[in-house]
Design an enzyme around this catalytic site. Structure first.
Site, PDB file in Angstrom:
ATOM      1  N   HIS A  88      -0.476  11.012  -2.407  1.00 33.82           N
ATOM      2  CA  HIS A  88      -1.772  10.666  -1.822  1.00 33.82           C
ATOM      3  C   HIS A  88      -2.652  11.867  -1.509  1.00 33.82           C
ATOM      4  O   HIS A  88      -3.807  11.939  -1.905  1.00 33.82           O
ATOM      5  CB  HIS A  88      -1.553   9.847  -0.536  1.00 33.82           C
ATOM      6  CG  HIS A  88      -2.833   9.495   0.155  1.00 33.82           C
ATOM      7  ND1 HIS A  88      -3.430  10.322   1.086  1.00 33.82           N
ATOM      8  CD2 HIS A  88      -3.643   8.414   0.038  1.00 33.82           C
ATOM      9  CE1 HIS A  88      -4.553   9.763   1.516  1.00 33.82           C
ATOM     10  NE2 HIS A  88      -4.700   8.599   0.891  1.00 33.82           N
ATOM     11  N   HIS A 122       0.831  -1.208   0.000  1.00 32.23           N
ATOM     12  CA  HIS A 122       0.000   0.000   0.000  1.00 32.23           C
ATOM     13  C   HIS A 122       0.868   1.262   0.000  1.00 32.23           C
ATOM     14  O   HIS A 122       1.588   1.515   0.957  1.00 32.23           O
ATOM     15  CB  HIS A 122      -0.880  -0.033   1.260  1.00 32.23           C
ATOM     16  CG  HIS A 122      -1.851   1.080   1.365  1.00 32.23           C
ATOM     17  ND1 HIS A 122      -1.915   1.891   2.469  1.00 32.23           N
ATOM     18  CD2 HIS A 122      -2.792   1.520   0.506  1.00 32.23           C
ATOM     19  CE1 HIS A 122      -2.878   2.782   2.284  1.00 32.23           C
ATOM     20  NE2 HIS A 122      -3.426   2.581   1.108  1.00 32.23           N
TER      21      HIS A 122
HETATM   22  O1  G3P Z   1      -6.709   1.979  -2.511  1.00 33.44           O
HETATM   23  C1  G3P Z   1      -6.871   1.613  -1.190  1.00 33.44           C
HETATM   24  C2  G3P Z   1      -6.586   2.733  -0.257  1.00 33.44           C
HETATM   25  O2  G3P Z   1      -5.352   3.287  -0.595  1.00 33.44           O
HETATM   26  C3  G3P Z   1      -7.626   3.805  -0.249  1.00 33.44           C
HETATM   27  O3  G3P Z   1      -7.433   4.739   0.744  1.00 33.44           O
HETATM   28  O4  G3P Z   1      -6.743   6.918   1.606  1.00 33.44           O
HETATM   29  O5  G3P Z   1      -5.107   5.084   1.534  1.00 33.44           O
HETATM   30  O6  G3P Z   1      -5.837   6.176  -0.550  1.00 33.44           O
HETATM   31  P1  G3P Z   1      -6.215   5.766   0.837  1.00 33.44           P
HETATM   32 CA    CA Z   2      -4.722   4.870  -2.141  1.00 34.57          CA
END
Ligand code: G3P
Ligand code: CA
Length: 247
Positions: free
Chosen positions: A49, A6
């Site tokens: 992000h 992630h």
């Molecule tokens: O794509 C999964 C996750 O990354 C979504 O939430 O806020 O971490 O981008 P965020």
């Molecule tokens: Ca994300």
């Protein structure tokens, strides 16, 4: 359980950087990488992000108010002497292309639920096609309208609908499949790991990729492993986690 990195290996390295992606692509058992894209003022695809640069760089302001050249002057806090910079999507594809051509996956989250960034879908679909890695890409967004745009541009694109709640993912996916005339289950569900609010039988064998916030760099390594069994029983097929290297 399939494991995705992630924002790269974002527990132990700065999120959404070439370093975090390079670490992730070299971890055994990792299915792929998840990252977030936005557009600069001059229309370049960059990987970051937040809508603002404040949290992850030494700058202040909205990504959309910087040209690429200006964004590249910002430093990402790494705790090391050498600074990192916000990567372009092209730089990331340069890095990942050999892996993507060999089965490694990339989930490109279009960060457009706050600012829609008109034209972003066309730019990313074109870039992915230029690199010839379409088969390894999953596009996701918290803004389902954007996924319809991606489908219009590339009917074969794999899509994942994001929402904190699994039920909302399911209902959005079903609606989109109807609108697009796609078979049931074509669109994957990307719920928050804490939002698994419907039972396994309602999922009818769909792909469910759940994301977990966890701690981001510069937190210390946790070394802790999740209990995947309970998530498998809840219908989760894949997880997005920050510290995939501990598995
Ligand atoms: O794509 C999964 C996750 O990354 C979504 O939430 O806020 O971490 O981008 P965020
Ligand atoms: Ca994300």
């Amino acid at each position: 359980m399939k494991i995705w990195a992630h924002r790269g290996c974002s527990q132990n390295y700065p999120e959404n950087t070439l370093t975090s992606f390079e670490k992730a692509m070299n971890v055994d058992k990792v299915t792929g990488i998840e990252l977030d894209i936005q557009l600069t003022k001059d229309g370049e695809l960059v990987v970051i992000h937040d809508e603002k640069v404040d949290r992850t760089t030494d700058g202040i302001g909205f990504v959309r108010d910087f040209t690429l050249r200006e964004l590249k002057t910002l430093h990402i806090r790494t705790g090391k002497d050498e600074p990192e910079h916000i990567p372009t999507m092209r730089e990331v594809l340069d890095l990942l292309k050999p892996k993507l051509l060999n089965g490694f996956k990339l989930n490109i989250e279009l960060k457009n639920s706050i600012y829609q960034y008109p034209g972003m879908e066309a730019k990313i679909v074109k870039l992915v096609s230029e690199y010839g890695v379409q088969d390894s890409i999953v596009y996701s967004s918290f803004y389902p309208r954007s996924l319809l745009n991606v489908h219009d541009l590339e009917p074969g694109a794999k899509l994942g609908v994001l929402n904190s709640w699994l039920s909302n993912c399911l209902f959005a996916a079903k609606g989109m499949e109807k609108i697009l005339n796609l078979s049931e289950g074509s669109i994957a569900l990307h719920p928050g790991g804490g939002g698994l609010d419907i039972s396994l039988d309602m999922l009818e064998g769909r792909i469910v990729r759940a994301w977990f916030g966890g701690h981001l760099y510069p937190s210390k390594p946790t070394g802790g492993r999740m209990d995947f069994d309970k998530f498998t029983k809840a219908g989760v097929t894949d997880v997005f986690i920050n510290e995939p290297e501990v598995y």
